[in-house]
Design a protein around this motif. Structure first.
Motif, PDB file in Angstrom:
ATOM      1  N   HIS A 233       3.191  13.734 -18.175  1.00  0.00           N
ATOM      2  CA  HIS A 233       3.416  14.455 -16.922  1.00  0.00           C
ATOM      3  C   HIS A 233       3.192  13.598 -15.682  1.00  0.00           C
ATOM      4  CE1 HIS A 233       4.013  18.399 -18.801  1.00  0.00           C
ATOM      5  NE2 HIS A 233       3.087  18.013 -19.675  1.00  0.00           N
ATOM      6  N   GLY A 234       2.949  12.316 -15.844  1.00  0.00           N
ATOM      7  CA  GLY A 234       2.884  11.423 -14.707  1.00  0.00           C
ATOM      8  C   GLY A 234       1.486  11.182 -14.154  1.00  0.00           C
ATOM      9  N   THR A 235       1.451  10.447 -13.032  1.00  0.00           N
ATOM     10  CA  THR A 235       0.203  10.053 -12.380  1.00  0.00           C
ATOM     11  C   THR A 235       0.136  10.676 -10.988  1.00  0.00           C
ATOM     12  OG1 THR A 235       0.262   7.921 -13.540  1.00  0.00           O
ATOM     13  CG2 THR A 235      -1.192   8.088 -11.634  1.00  0.00           C
ATOM     14  N   PHE A 236      -1.042  11.215 -10.629  1.00  0.00           N
ATOM     15  CA  PHE A 236      -1.222  11.907  -9.353  1.00  0.00           C
ATOM     16  C   PHE A 236      -2.432  11.330  -8.622  1.00  0.00           C
ATOM     17  CE2 PHE A 236       1.117  14.633 -12.150  1.00  0.00           C
ATOM     18  CZ  PHE A 236       2.070  15.237 -11.336  1.00  0.00           C
ATOM     19  N   PHE A 237      -2.378  11.434  -7.290  1.00  0.00           N
ATOM     20  CA  PHE A 237      -3.382  10.767  -6.450  1.00  0.00           C
ATOM     21  C   PHE A 237      -3.764  11.655  -5.271  1.00  0.00           C
ATOM     22  CE2 PHE A 237      -3.923   8.333  -2.481  1.00  0.00           C
ATOM     23  CZ  PHE A 237      -5.023   7.551  -2.783  1.00  0.00           C
ATOM     24  N   CYS A 238      -5.056  11.654  -4.925  1.00  0.00           N
ATOM     25  CA  CYS A 238      -5.508  12.261  -3.672  1.00  0.00           C
ATOM     26  C   CYS A 238      -6.292  11.202  -2.901  1.00  0.00           C
ATOM     27  CB  CYS A 238      -6.373  13.509  -3.915  1.00  0.00           C
ATOM     28  SG  CYS A 238      -8.002  13.182  -4.632  1.00  0.00           S
ATOM     29  N   THR A 239      -6.306  11.302  -1.592  1.00  0.00           N
ATOM     30  CA  THR A 239      -6.942  10.275  -0.767  1.00  0.00           C
ATOM     31  C   THR A 239      -8.464  10.344  -0.823  1.00  0.00           C
ATOM     32  OG1 THR A 239      -6.891  11.681   1.199  1.00  0.00           O
ATOM     33  CG2 THR A 239      -5.021  10.200   0.863  1.00  0.00           C
ATOM     34  N   GLY A 240      -9.078   9.170  -0.652  1.00  0.00           N
ATOM     35  CA  GLY A 240     -10.521   9.062  -0.475  1.00  0.00           C
ATOM     36  C   GLY A 240     -10.820   8.504   0.893  1.00  0.00           C
ATOM     37  N   ASN A 241     -12.076   8.414   1.254  1.00  0.00           N
ATOM     38  CA  ASN A 241     -12.425   7.945   2.593  1.00  0.00           C
ATOM     39  C   ASN A 241     -11.990   6.502   2.842  1.00  0.00           C
ATOM     40  OD1 ASN A 241     -14.664   7.744   0.590  1.00  0.00           O
ATOM     41  ND2 ASN A 241     -15.650   6.523   2.169  1.00  0.00           N
ATOM     42  N   HIS A 242     -11.950   5.672   1.797  1.00  0.00           N
ATOM     43  CA  HIS A 242     -11.563   4.281   2.012  1.00  0.00           C
ATOM     44  C   HIS A 242     -10.070   4.115   2.271  1.00  0.00           C
ATOM     45  CE1 HIS A 242     -15.246   1.813   0.939  1.00  0.00           C
ATOM     46  NE2 HIS A 242     -15.643   3.075   0.831  1.00  0.00           N
ATOM     47  N   GLU A 243      -9.270   5.073   1.862  1.00  0.00           N
ATOM     48  CA  GLU A 243      -7.841   4.997   2.178  1.00  0.00           C
ATOM     49  C   GLU A 243      -7.614   5.063   3.693  1.00  0.00           C
ATOM     50  OE1 GLU A 243      -7.727   4.564  -1.556  1.00  0.00           O
ATOM     51  OE2 GLU A 243      -8.381   6.607  -1.125  1.00  0.00           O
ATOM     52  N   TYR A 244      -8.441   5.810   4.392  1.00  0.00           N
ATOM     53  CA  TYR A 244      -8.267   5.935   5.840  1.00  0.00           C
ATOM     54  C   TYR A 244      -8.566   4.624   6.551  1.00  0.00           C
ATOM     55  CZ  TYR A 244      -7.914  10.882   4.899  1.00  0.00           C
ATOM     56  OH  TYR A 244      -7.490  12.096   4.413  1.00  0.00           O
ATOM     57  N   LEU A 245      -9.474   3.838   5.980  1.00  0.00           N
ATOM     58  CA  LEU A 245      -9.797   2.546   6.564  1.00  0.00           C
ATOM     59  C   LEU A 245      -8.785   1.475   6.155  1.00  0.00           C
ATOM     60  CD1 LEU A 245     -13.654   2.558   5.881  1.00  0.00           C
ATOM     61  CD2 LEU A 245     -12.465   3.225   7.980  1.00  0.00           C
ATOM     62  N   SER A 246      -7.971   1.786   5.163  1.00  0.00           N
ATOM     63  CA  SER A 246      -7.015   0.813   4.633  1.00  0.00           C
ATOM     64  C   SER A 246      -5.579   1.110   5.027  1.00  0.00           C
ATOM     65  CB  SER A 246      -7.117   0.776   3.094  1.00  0.00           C
ATOM     66  OG  SER A 246      -8.438   0.479   2.680  1.00  0.00           O
ATOM     67  N   GLY A 247      -5.359   2.223   5.756  1.00  0.00           N
ATOM     68  CA  GLY A 247      -4.004   2.609   6.124  1.00  0.00           C
ATOM     69  C   GLY A 247      -3.480   3.693   5.202  1.00  0.00           C
ATOM     70  N   ASP A 248      -3.992   4.911   5.355  1.00  0.00           N
ATOM     71  CA  ASP A 248      -3.633   5.988   4.429  1.00  0.00           C
ATOM     72  C   ASP A 248      -2.146   6.319   4.456  1.00  0.00           C
ATOM     73  OD1 ASP A 248      -4.364   7.029   7.088  1.00  0.00           O
ATOM     74  OD2 ASP A 248      -3.907   8.990   6.239  1.00  0.00           O
ATOM     75  N   LEU A 249      -1.535   6.297   5.639  1.00  0.00           N
ATOM     76  CA  LEU A 249      -0.119   6.629   5.730  1.00  0.00           C
ATOM     77  C   LEU A 249       0.729   5.595   4.989  1.00  0.00           C
ATOM     78  CD1 LEU A 249       0.152   7.793   9.457  1.00  0.00           C
ATOM     79  CD2 LEU A 249      -0.098   9.199   7.403  1.00  0.00           C
ATOM     80  N   GLU A 250       0.396   4.326   5.162  1.00  0.00           N
ATOM     81  CA  GLU A 250       1.153   3.270   4.502  1.00  0.00           C
ATOM     82  C   GLU A 250       0.994   3.345   2.986  1.00  0.00           C
ATOM     83  OE1 GLU A 250      -0.881   2.893   7.008  1.00  0.00           O
ATOM     84  OE2 GLU A 250       0.353   2.153   8.666  1.00  0.00           O
ATOM     85  N   TRP A 251      -0.230   3.594   2.531  1.00  0.00           N
ATOM     86  CA  TRP A 251      -0.466   3.677   1.093  1.00  0.00           C
ATOM     87  C   TRP A 251       0.212   4.903   0.494  1.00  0.00           C
ATOM     88  CZ3 TRP A 251      -1.522   0.179  -2.267  1.00  0.00           C
ATOM     89  CH2 TRP A 251      -2.245  -0.959  -1.897  1.00  0.00           C
ATOM     90  N   CYS A 252       0.203   5.997   1.201  1.00  0.00           N
ATOM     91  CA  CYS A 252       0.830   7.213   0.665  1.00  0.00           C
ATOM     92  C   CYS A 252       2.350   7.111   0.664  1.00  0.00           C
ATOM     93  CB  CYS A 252       0.368   8.437   1.460  1.00  0.00           C
ATOM     94  SG  CYS A 252      -1.356   8.862   1.132  1.00  0.00           S
ATOM     95  N   GLU A 253       2.902   6.169   1.400  1.00  0.00           N
ATOM     96  CA  GLU A 253       4.328   5.860   1.302  1.00  0.00           C
ATOM     97  C   GLU A 253       4.603   4.890   0.161  1.00  0.00           C
ATOM     98  OE1 GLU A 253       5.684   4.345   5.003  1.00  0.00           O
ATOM     99  OE2 GLU A 253       5.458   6.245   6.089  1.00  0.00           O
ATOM    100  N   ALA A 254       3.662   3.969  -0.075  1.00  0.00           N
ATOM    101  CA  ALA A 254       3.864   2.935  -1.095  1.00  0.00           C
ATOM    102  C   ALA A 254       3.627   3.443  -2.512  1.00  0.00           C
ATOM    103  CB  ALA A 254       2.945   1.746  -0.814  1.00  0.00           C
ATOM    104  N   LEU A 255       2.669   4.329  -2.697  1.00  0.00           N
ATOM    105  CA  LEU A 255       2.303   4.760  -4.044  1.00  0.00           C
ATOM    106  C   LEU A 255       3.439   5.435  -4.805  1.00  0.00           C
ATOM    107  CD1 LEU A 255      -1.387   5.912  -3.504  1.00  0.00           C
ATOM    108  CD2 LEU A 255      -0.584   3.956  -4.838  1.00  0.00           C
ATOM    109  N   PRO A 256       4.265   6.289  -4.174  1.00  0.00           N
ATOM    110  CA  PRO A 256       5.385   6.858  -4.936  1.00  0.00           C
ATOM    111  C   PRO A 256       6.331   5.793  -5.489  1.00  0.00           C
ATOM    112  CG  PRO A 256       4.986   8.163  -2.978  1.00  0.00           C
ATOM    113  CD  PRO A 256       4.121   6.939  -2.867  1.00  0.00           C
TER     114      PRO A 256
END
Length: 398
Positions: A233-256
Motif C-alpha cells: 500500500h505504499g509509503t506515507f509521511f508526516c512532518t516533524g519539527n526538523h522538517e521546518y528547519l530544513s525546508g518543509d515545503l521543498e521536502w513535501c514537494e520532493a518526497l512524492p
C-alpha cells in the motif's frame, strides 16, 4: 527565512553551556593535573579550539565550501558526544572524591588538625581521576557510537484496532521515525535501512517525521533511497519539527517524486471497497511555536468528512496530542516518535521524567499509542540504553 526567536535563544544557551563546560574540563584535565607551563598552554589552546568548533560549526556552514563544512560538522557532532560523556564522568569522579573527603573528615577526631595535602598528592589524585574519567568516557562513547550506526532493532507489537474489518486482521505497518538524514547519516545508512525495512514485508510503511536535517539540494541523493521501499500500500509521511528547519515545503514537494505520499492534515483510505481503514497524517505539534502557524497541527482539518466509526491510524510526529486531540477525535492508534527515548543515558531518564509517553506502547481504553525511539539519531552519534528501532505493528480486528 528569518531565524525563529526560540531557536536563537536555544543556540545562545547552548553556546554558554559549551564555553563553561570546556573551561571546567580544561581546569580538571589540564590545569589540575600538572604545573608544567607548556602543558597548560597547549591544553588551553586545544580546549579553546574544541569549544570553538562546537559554537561556530553551524554559522560557518554558510560561509565555507561545502566540503569543508561537511568535515567540520561531522567532527563537531562526534566531539559533542565525547565531550558530553567526558563532562559527566569528570563531574562524577569529582563528586565521589568530594564525598570521600567529607566522610574522612567526619571520621577524624574532633580535635585533630587535618594535615595539609601536598601539591604532588593533589596532582596525583587529579591524574588518577582524569584517567578514570577518560577510560569511562571511552567505554560509553565507543559503545554509543557503535550502537548508533549498528542496524536498528526490530520491535513488533500487535494492536487491537476498533472498527478494523476482519478481512484486514493481521495488516502490518512498518514504522520508521526520526531518521535524521544529515551530516552523519547518508546514503549507505539509508540503503541498509531500506533493505531491512523491505525484509519485514509490511503492508504499509510510514515515516513519522524528522526524516532530514538539511535541504533537498544537499540531502536529496541520500533520501532518494526511499524510492526502493516496497510495500503493498505504499509509503506515507508526516512532518516533524526538523522538517521546518530544513525546508518543509521543498521536502513535501520532493518526497512524492521518491514514492512517498505526504499527509499534511489530511487522511487517505487504505484498502479496497470491501475492507479499508483511514490513515490520517498531521503536521508537527510544535509548528506554531516554531514560527510556522500557517502549517501547524490540525486534526480537525485532517479528519474533516471522514466517518468516525471507521478504523483509523494517526501519524503524528510528537506524542503530545494523543490524549488531548487524538483520543477525542476517535483515533484508534497513533504512531509517533520525536523523543528518541532520550537517545543516550542519562538523558534517557530525563526524557522519561519530562514526557509522560516517552517511548514504547501505551493503551487507554480503545486508544493505543506507540512512540518510537527513532531509527537514526540527532546530534551526537550516540545510542546508550535507547537503541534505534524499526517498529512492525500488526493490526488486529476488534
Amino acid at each position: 527565512m528569518p531565524i525563529p526567536p526560540r531557536l536563537l535563544i536555544f543556540f545562545g544557551v547552548l553556546s554558554l553551556l559549551v564555553v563553561s563546560s570546556h573551561i571546567y574540563l580544561y581546569r580538571r584535565l589540564v590545569r589540575d593535573t600538572s604545573r608544567h607551563l607548556l602543558w597548560r598552554r597547549v591544553g588551553l589552546v586545544l580546549w579553546s579550539v574544541l569549544g570553538a568548533t562546537l559554537v561556530t560549526a553551524r554559522p560557518l556552514s554558510a560561509l565555507l565550501p561545502s566540503g569543508v563544512t561537511a568535515v567540520l560538522s561531522q567532527f563537531s557532532w562526534y566531539w559533542m558526544g565525547v565531550a558530553t560523556y567526558l563532562l559527566l564522568t569528570v563531574m562524577t569522579v569529582g563528586g565521589v572524591r568530594g564525598i570521600a573527603d567529607w566522610i574522612a573528615r567526619r571520621r577524624a577526631a574532633p580535635a585533630a588538625v587535618p594535615a595539609p595535602v601536598s601539591e604532588e598528592r593533589r596532582e596525583l589524585l587529579a591524574r588518577a581521576g582524569a584517567g578514570v574519567a577518560l577510560a569511562a568516557t571511552g567505554g560509553f562513547s565507543g559503545y554509543g557510537m557503535w550502537r548508533a550506526f549498528h542496524p536498528p532493532v526490530v520491535n513488533e507489537v500487535a494492536v487491537k484496532l476498533p472498527g478494523l474489518p476482519r478481512a484486514l486482521d493481521g495488516f502490518t505497518i512498518v514504522q520508521l521515525s526520526d531518521i535524521h538524514v544529515g551530516p552523519l547519516i547518508q546514503r549507505r545508512f539509508m540503503d541498509e535501512l531500506v533493505a531491512r525495512t523491505n525484509a519485514l514485508k509490511g503492508d504499509l510503511v510510514c515515516i513519522t517525521g524528522d526524516l532530514v536535517d538539511g535541504s533537498v539540494e544537499e540531502l536529496g541523493p541520500a533520501a532518494a533511497a526511499l524510492r526502493e521501499l516496497r510495500s503493498r500500500h505504499g509509503t506515507f509521511f508526516c512532518t516533524g519539527n526538523h522538517e521546518y528547519l530544513s525546508g518543509d515545503l521543498e521536502w513535501c514537494e520532493a518526497l512524492p517524486r521518491m514514492g512517498v505520499t505526504v499527509l499534511r492534515n489530511r487522511y487517505v483510505r487504505v484498502g479496497d471497497a470491501g475492507a479499508s481503514f483511514d490513515l490520517v497524517g498531521v503536521d508537527d505539534w510544535a509548528a506554531a511555536r516554531s514560527g510556522f502557524a500557517q502549517r501547524q497541527y490540525d486534526l480537525t482539518a485532517a479528519t474533516a468528512g471522514r466517518d468516525p466509526s471507521r478504523a483509523s491510524v494517526l501519524l503524528a510526529h510528537q506524542p503530545a496530542g494523543w490524549r488531548e486531540q487524538a483520543q477525542k477525535a476517535g483515533m484508534g492508534l497513533q504512531l509517533s516518535g520525536h523523543t528518541h527515548g532520550g537517545q543516550f543515558f542519562p538523558f534517557t531518564r530525563v526524557v522519561a521524567a519530562v514526557w509522560e509517553h516517552d517511548a514504547g506502547f501505551f493503551r487507554e481504553g480503545d486508544h493505543s499509542l506507540y512512540v518510537s525511539r527513532g531509527t537514526g539519531f540527532w546530534g551526537p552519534p550516540l545510542r546508550v540504553a535507547a537503541p534505534p528501532e524499526i517498529v512492525k505493528v500488526t493490526l488486529l480486528a476488534g
